[in-house]
Design a protein around this motif. Sequence first.
Motif, PDB file in Angstrom:
ATOM      1  N   ARG A  93      47.681  39.967  19.792  1.00 45.73           N
ATOM      2  CA  ARG A  93      47.783  40.650  20.998  1.00 45.73           C
ATOM      3  C   ARG A  93      46.801  39.619  21.856  1.00 45.73           C
ATOM      4  O   ARG A  93      45.912  39.501  21.816  1.00 45.73           O
ATOM      5  N   ARG A  94      47.605  39.551  23.289  1.00 43.85           N
ATOM      6  CA  ARG A  94      46.646  38.837  24.446  1.00 43.85           C
ATOM      7  C   ARG A  94      46.033  39.954  24.856  1.00 43.85           C
ATOM      8  O   ARG A  94      46.671  40.847  25.398  1.00 43.85           O
ATOM      9  N   VAL A  95      44.616  39.984  24.984  1.00 43.55           N
ATOM     10  CA  VAL A  95      43.803  41.067  25.211  1.00 43.55           C
ATOM     11  C   VAL A  95      42.938  40.619  26.677  1.00 43.55           C
ATOM     12  O   VAL A  95      42.359  39.456  26.579  1.00 43.55           O
ATOM     13  N   LEU A  96      42.919  41.732  27.457  1.00 45.31           N
ATOM     14  CA  LEU A  96      41.888  41.617  28.620  1.00 45.31           C
ATOM     15  C   LEU A  96      41.134  42.532  28.466  1.00 45.31           C
ATOM     16  O   LEU A  96      41.333  43.912  28.409  1.00 45.31           O
ATOM     17  N   LEU A  97      39.678  42.347  28.541  1.00 42.76           N
ATOM     18  CA  LEU A  97      38.752  43.227  28.712  1.00 42.76           C
ATOM     19  C   LEU A  97      38.267  43.424  29.975  1.00 42.76           C
ATOM     20  O   LEU A  97      37.798  42.433  30.694  1.00 42.76           O
ATOM     21  N   VAL A  98      38.275  44.699  30.496  1.00 45.83           N
ATOM     22  CA  VAL A  98      37.724  44.875  31.912  1.00 45.83           C
ATOM     23  C   VAL A  98      36.577  45.648  32.027  1.00 45.83           C
ATOM     24  O   VAL A  98      36.186  46.640  31.511  1.00 45.83           O
ATOM     25  N   ASP A  99      35.362  44.914  32.443  1.00 54.41           N
ATOM     26  CA  ASP A  99      34.057  45.819  32.564  1.00 54.41           C
ATOM     27  C   ASP A  99      34.248  46.381  33.847  1.00 54.41           C
ATOM     28  O   ASP A  99      34.187  46.018  34.882  1.00 54.41           O
TER      29      ASP A  99
END
Length: 312
Positions: A63-69
């Motif tokens: 999966r292409r994943v974005l973590l948002v802080d």
Amino acid sequence: MAASRKASDGLGPTGRPLPEFGVPGPRTTSGPADIIALCNQKGGVGKTTTTINLGACLAEYGRRVLLVDFDPQGALGAGVGIHPHTLEHTIYDVMITGDATAREVIRPTAVPGMDLMPANIDLSGAELLLVSEVGREQSLMRALRPVRNDYDVILIDCQPSLGLLTVNALTAAQWVMIPLECEYFSLRGVALLQDTIRKIQERTNPDLELLGVLPTMFDRTVHARDVLGRVVEAFGDKVFHTVISRTVKFPETSVAGVPITVYAPTSAPARAYRQLAREVLARVDPASIGPVAADPDGSERDGPDAEQLALG
Ligand code: ADP
Ligand code: MG
């Protein structure tokens, strides 16, 4: 031995029969990323740890994943080796000043396929500034919109409060995941969180759904088992079958600035987060789940959990 007992009674650590989670194939739903907010107004329950390690495991599954802080402390960035004081622009500039676009602030992490939208202490001022904005609850949603098609999953790591930032996260998300530590009193604050979720569903985001409750910091004490039993009583099927044990490996990974899958790829806690990733995908994209097979690291299906408990 725990492993043989577990294998014979077929029950997982939550006391329910443990289903088999197949290995995920490619995403079957097209379109914008699934957005999951990790939320609990109590600090130290494993939100940030879960965001990093679940993200890394989802990336392992392609999966292409974005973590948002979304916590001004910036612990998420530090946990993936991107330190807040080294950043020129953060999510604050995207949401508040407009000095940078989402694409400009997003950084790749050391995990292939996993990016970070970082935050720093500036974000603590956002809450006050947003109060007077039109559409103040939708500010994060607007910030993420231009990049939502670049990812399959976006994980938002919330700060430990139910203030306007968390309201923004719950308004931007389709799913909320609640990490809950296996401690007395941990259930106390959850009623308030559920209340907030209901209000969000009524007022700003009718599509928001509880993805699941993740028991964390589990150990083999009678106390932890008792709490886990109460969590299952309260949330039923919404409780993930995967339970995250208490282990010193996680503080170690925070210091190292890498996910557990990099720090100790075949360890029991790494396998636990892989199982969680499969369980999460079984809930958000069930059609992508293939037949049950051995883990990529070659461990047996019953092994990870039993061993994780044994190693604690
Ligand atoms: P939150 O984001 O909810 O405040 P964190 O993920 O930052 O919680 O975890 C708080 C602290 O507990 C961190 O030092 C982290 O390394 C540690 N920790 C997280 N998960 C575990 C675990 N399963 N076992 C032991 N320590 C953990
Ligand atoms: Mg945190």
